[in-house]
Design a protein around this motif. Structure first.
Motif, PDB file in Angstrom:
ATOM      1  N   PHE A  77      -7.959  14.994 -16.255  1.00 20.68           N
ATOM      2  CA  PHE A  77      -7.895  13.615 -16.645  1.00 20.68           C
ATOM      3  C   PHE A  77      -7.915  13.542 -18.222  1.00 20.68           C
ATOM      4  N   THR A  78      -8.464  14.298 -18.911  1.00 24.55           N
ATOM      5  CA  THR A  78      -8.306  14.535 -20.363  1.00 24.55           C
ATOM      6  C   THR A  78      -6.770  14.699 -20.698  1.00 24.55           C
ATOM      7  N   GLN A  79      -6.127  15.785 -19.918  1.00 22.63           N
ATOM      8  CA  GLN A  79      -4.832  15.992 -20.424  1.00 22.63           C
ATOM      9  C   GLN A  79      -3.961  14.900 -19.987  1.00 22.63           C
ATOM     10  N   THR A  80      -4.199  14.268 -19.155  1.00 21.21           N
ATOM     11  CA  THR A  80      -3.537  12.800 -18.604  1.00 21.21           C
ATOM     12  C   THR A  80      -3.159  12.165 -20.015  1.00 21.21           C
ATOM     13  N   LEU A  81      -4.550  11.760 -20.145  1.00 20.17           N
ATOM     14  CA  LEU A  81      -4.562  10.801 -21.438  1.00 20.17           C
ATOM     15  C   LEU A  81      -3.801  11.509 -22.782  1.00 20.17           C
ATOM     16  N   THR A  82      -3.991  12.577 -22.955  1.00 20.99           N
ATOM     17  CA  THR A  82      -3.392  13.287 -24.128  1.00 20.99           C
ATOM     18  C   THR A  82      -1.599  13.219 -23.959  1.00 20.99           C
ATOM     19  N   ASP A  83      -1.549  13.424 -22.771  1.00 14.70           N
ATOM     20  CA  ASP A  83      -0.020  13.457 -22.611  1.00 14.70           C
ATOM     21  C   ASP A  83       0.504  12.046 -22.719  1.00 14.70           C
ATOM     22  N   VAL A  84      -0.068  10.932 -22.566  1.00 13.22           N
ATOM     23  CA  VAL A  84       0.241   9.687 -22.624  1.00 13.22           C
ATOM     24  C   VAL A  84       0.447   9.540 -24.283  1.00 13.22           C
ATOM     25  N   GLY A  85      -0.394  10.122 -24.944  1.00  4.87           N
ATOM     26  CA  GLY A  85      -0.336   9.855 -26.305  1.00  4.87           C
ATOM     27  C   GLY A  85      -1.558   9.295 -27.017  1.00  4.87           C
ATOM     28  N   TYR A  86      -2.522   9.126 -26.041  1.00  4.93           N
ATOM     29  CA  TYR A  86      -3.848   8.718 -26.623  1.00  4.93           C
ATOM     30  C   TYR A  86      -4.606  10.154 -27.453  1.00  4.93           C
ATOM     31  N   MET A 111     -12.838   8.129 -25.869  1.00  5.45           N
ATOM     32  CA  MET A 111     -13.624   9.043 -25.006  1.00  5.45           C
ATOM     33  C   MET A 111     -13.357   8.855 -23.748  1.00  5.45           C
ATOM     34  N   ALA A 112     -12.931  10.097 -23.147  1.00  2.00           N
ATOM     35  CA  ALA A 112     -12.635  10.136 -21.843  1.00  2.00           C
ATOM     36  C   ALA A 112     -14.038  10.649 -21.081  1.00  2.00           C
ATOM     37  N   VAL A 113     -14.349   9.383 -19.930  1.00  2.00           N
ATOM     38  CA  VAL A 113     -15.543   9.786 -18.982  1.00  2.00           C
ATOM     39  C   VAL A 113     -15.086   9.961 -17.750  1.00  2.00           C
ATOM     40  N   SER A 114     -15.624  10.828 -16.933  1.00  2.00           N
ATOM     41  CA  SER A 114     -15.049  11.264 -15.517  1.00  2.00           C
ATOM     42  C   SER A 114     -15.975  11.816 -14.750  1.00  2.00           C
ATOM     43  N   GLY A 115     -16.355  11.430 -13.663  1.00  2.00           N
ATOM     44  CA  GLY A 115     -17.097  12.335 -12.490  1.00  2.00           C
ATOM     45  C   GLY A 115     -16.494  12.623 -11.358  1.00  2.00           C
ATOM     46  N   ILE A 116     -15.167  13.486 -11.842  1.00  3.81           N
ATOM     47  CA  ILE A 116     -14.403  13.914 -10.674  1.00  3.81           C
ATOM     48  C   ILE A 116     -14.365  15.565 -10.756  1.00  3.81           C
ATOM     49  N   LYS A 176     -24.262   6.186 -26.327  1.00  6.32           N
ATOM     50  CA  LYS A 176     -24.397   7.252 -27.377  1.00  6.32           C
ATOM     51  C   LYS A 176     -23.401   7.969 -27.827  1.00  6.32           C
ATOM     52  N   GLN A 177     -22.879   8.868 -26.825  1.00  7.91           N
ATOM     53  CA  GLN A 177     -21.731   9.711 -26.937  1.00  7.91           C
ATOM     54  C   GLN A 177     -20.473   9.147 -27.804  1.00  7.91           C
ATOM     55  N   ALA A 178     -20.172   7.789 -27.198  1.00 10.98           N
ATOM     56  CA  ALA A 178     -19.186   7.125 -27.861  1.00 10.98           C
ATOM     57  C   ALA A 178     -19.300   6.684 -29.393  1.00 10.98           C
ATOM     58  N   PHE A 179     -20.679   6.368 -29.605  1.00 10.53           N
ATOM     59  CA  PHE A 179     -21.303   5.967 -31.040  1.00 10.53           C
ATOM     60  C   PHE A 179     -21.282   7.326 -31.905  1.00 10.53           C
ATOM     61  N   VAL A 211      -7.840  11.473 -27.984  1.00 11.73           N
ATOM     62  CA  VAL A 211      -9.246  11.550 -27.023  1.00 11.73           C
ATOM     63  C   VAL A 211     -10.202  12.225 -27.947  1.00 11.73           C
ATOM     64  N   VAL A 212     -11.185  11.589 -28.431  1.00 13.84           N
ATOM     65  CA  VAL A 212     -12.005  11.962 -29.552  1.00 13.84           C
ATOM     66  C   VAL A 212     -12.981  13.016 -28.861  1.00 13.84           C
ATOM     67  N   HIS A 213     -13.470  12.612 -27.774  1.00  9.07           N
ATOM     68  CA  HIS A 213     -14.425  13.389 -26.980  1.00  9.07           C
ATOM     69  C   HIS A 213     -14.056  13.323 -25.274  1.00  9.07           C
TER      70      HIS A 213
END
Length: 370
Positions: free
Chosen positions: A282-291, A271-276, A315-318, A293-295
Motif C-alpha cells: 500500500f505504501t509503495q502504491t502511494l509512493t509510485d503515484v508521487g505522494y 501518513m499511510a494507515v492500513s490493516g491489510i 498521535k502518529q500523524a501529529f 509518505v512521511v510515515h
C-alpha cells in the motif's frame, strides 16, 4: 514489533537469533501435521466425495498463501466483465469475521446494501458496496449460498471469493492469484510459512494471475514464471498490477460520491494507515503515484479498529507532521463506522485500487467463457 510482524520475521528467516531458530523448528513440526491433514482432505475431494455441483457456472478466485494477493479487485474485475456480457453474477463470500458466518445471509441485491458491516465482515461488505450490478452472499457453506443465489436471486453464474481451498462446491474455472512480492509463502505451509496448502495444489488451477508485478524487479517475475512452468507447464499465467483508480475523502467514499484523481492531494504529506496483509504494498502504491509518505502505520491483517486506534493514528500523524491520512477501502469500511474518526482534525483519504493487466487482458477475458 507486532505479533504478525514478529511471526513473519521468524518464518521468513529474517530473525537469525537462537530463539528464531528454535521457533522455526517448532513451527516446522506443526507444519508437518497441518500438511498431512490438508493432504488427506484434498485426497477426499479429489475422489469427488462431499462435492456439490450446481446448475450454473462457478468461477473461483483464490490463492495458495495466507495474506492479501488482490482478490477483491480481481473479483470486482470479473464481475464487471460478466455483467458486460449480459450475465447476472452473485459473489459467494465466506464472510470472514462476520457476526455469524454459519448463517447464509444476503449482503446486497443488485448493488443495494441490506446489512451493516458488523454483520457481513469488512471484505464482503466492501465487495457489496463496489459491485453495483451484482449480489453478494456470505456463509461458511458455499453450496447453500449457491442455492440461495440461484433460487432466490436468479444468478446465472457464481463467483467464489477466496475459494481455492473451499472444494465442497464444484467450480468450472479455478483462478489462483500469486503475489509477486511473496509468491510461495516462504516455501512452507502454515504455520512454518504462509502456504495454505503444499505447492502441488497449484495443479488444480486453470489460470494463474501474478499480482503486483510492478513492485518487484523484472528478474524476479521471470524467476516466478520459470518455476511455475516447471510445476504447471500447461497453465496460462498473466501479469497484473494494482492500479490506483480514485482518491476520496472518507465522507465522499462513505456517501458514494464521485472521487478525485489519484494524485489530487499529492502536495500533502501523507501518513499511510492500513490493516491489510501487505502494508508495504500500500505504501509503495502511494509512493509510485508521487505522494510523500512521511510515515507508515500498519495494523494486523483484518484489524478491528477501535477508538483507541483512532487516538494512536492522530498521535502518529501529529508526531510526523502529516497533512493527511490515507487508508485502503477495506479499512475504510471499519473506520467509517467509528464516531471518533469524525473528531480527527486531519483529512482522511481513501485510495481505491483496481486490477490492470500488463498484457493478455483480452485472452484472460476469453478464458472466462462459461
Amino acid at each position: 514489533m507486532s505479533g504478525e510482524a514478529l511471526f513473519k520475521s521468524i518464518v521468513s528467516g529474517e530473525d537469525q537469533s537462537v530463539l528464531g531458530d528454535i521457533a522455526r523448528s517448532s513451527l516446522g513440526l506443526l507444519s508437518k501435521g497441518y500438511e498431512k491433514a490438508v493432504s488427506i482432505r484434498n485426497a477426499r475431494f479429489d475422489e469427488g466425495k462431499g462435492v456439490t455441483k450446481v446448475t450454473v457456472p462457478v468461477i473461483s478466485v483464490g490463492n495458495i498463501t495466507a495474506g492479501g494477493t488482490g482478490k477483491t479487485p480481481m473479483v470486482r474485475f470479473i464481475c464487471d466483465v460478466l455483467t458486460q456480457k449480459g450475465l447476472h453474477p452473485t459473489v459467494l463470500s465466506r464472510g470472514y469475521r462476520a457476526e455469524d458466518n454459519n448463517k447464509n445471509i444476503i449482503i446486497s441485491k443488485d448493488g443495494t446494501m441490506l446489512v451493516e458491516p458488523s454483520i457481513s465482515g469488512d471484505e464482503a461488505w466492501l465487495l457489496a458496496k463496489v459491485l453495483q450490478k451484482s449480489n453478494v452472499i456470505i456463509g461458511r457453506e458455499r453450496s447453500k449460498s449457491a442455492e440461495i443465489a440461484i433460487n432466490e436471486l436468479g444468478a446465472d453464474c457464481l463467483i467464489m471469493d477466496d475459494g481455492f481451498q473451499h472444494r465442497a462446491l464444484a467450480r468450472d474455472i479455478d483462478i489462483v492469484l500469486i503475489d509477486a512480492s511473496n509468491p510461495f509463502g516462504y516455501e512452507h505451509v502454515l504455520p512454518r510459512g504462509l502456504l495454505r496448502e503444499p505447492l502441488s495444489g497449484l495443479q488444480r488451477a486453470d489460470i494463474i494471475v501474478l499480482t503486483k508485478v510492478d513492485q518487484v524487479a523484472p528478474g524476479i517475475v521471470s524467476g516466478i514464471r520459470k518455476r511455475l512452468t516447471q510445476m504447471i507447464p500447461n497453465i496460462p499465467v498473466y501479469e497484473t498490477t494494482h492500479k490506483p483508480q480514485f482518491m476520496y475523502t472518507l465522507d465522499e467514499w462513505a456517501n458514494g460520491s464521485v472521487g478525485a484523481s489519484v494524485d489530487a492531494y499529492k502536495e500533502q504529506r501523507i501518513m499511510a494507515v492500513s490493516g491489510i496483509g501487505n502494508p508495504q504494498s500500500f505504501t509503495q502504491t502511494l509512493t509510485d503515484v508521487g505522494y510523500n509518505v512521511v510515515h507508515t502505520l500498519p495494523f494486523g491483517d483484518h484489524h478491528d479498529f477501535s477508538n483507541d486506534d483512532v487516538v494512536e493514528i492522530w498521535k502518529q500523524a501529529f508526531a510526523h507532521q502529516a497533512d493527511a491520512i490515507c487508508i485502503t477501502e477495506k479499512d475504510a469500511v471499519k473506520l467509517s463506522q467509528l464516531h471518533a474518526i469524525e473528531d480527527l482534525k486531519i483529512p482522511i483519504l481513501v485510495l481505491s485500487i483496481g486490477i490492470e493487466f500488463v498484457s493478455g487482458k483480452q485472452e484472460f477475458i476469453e478464458n472466462l467463457e462459461i
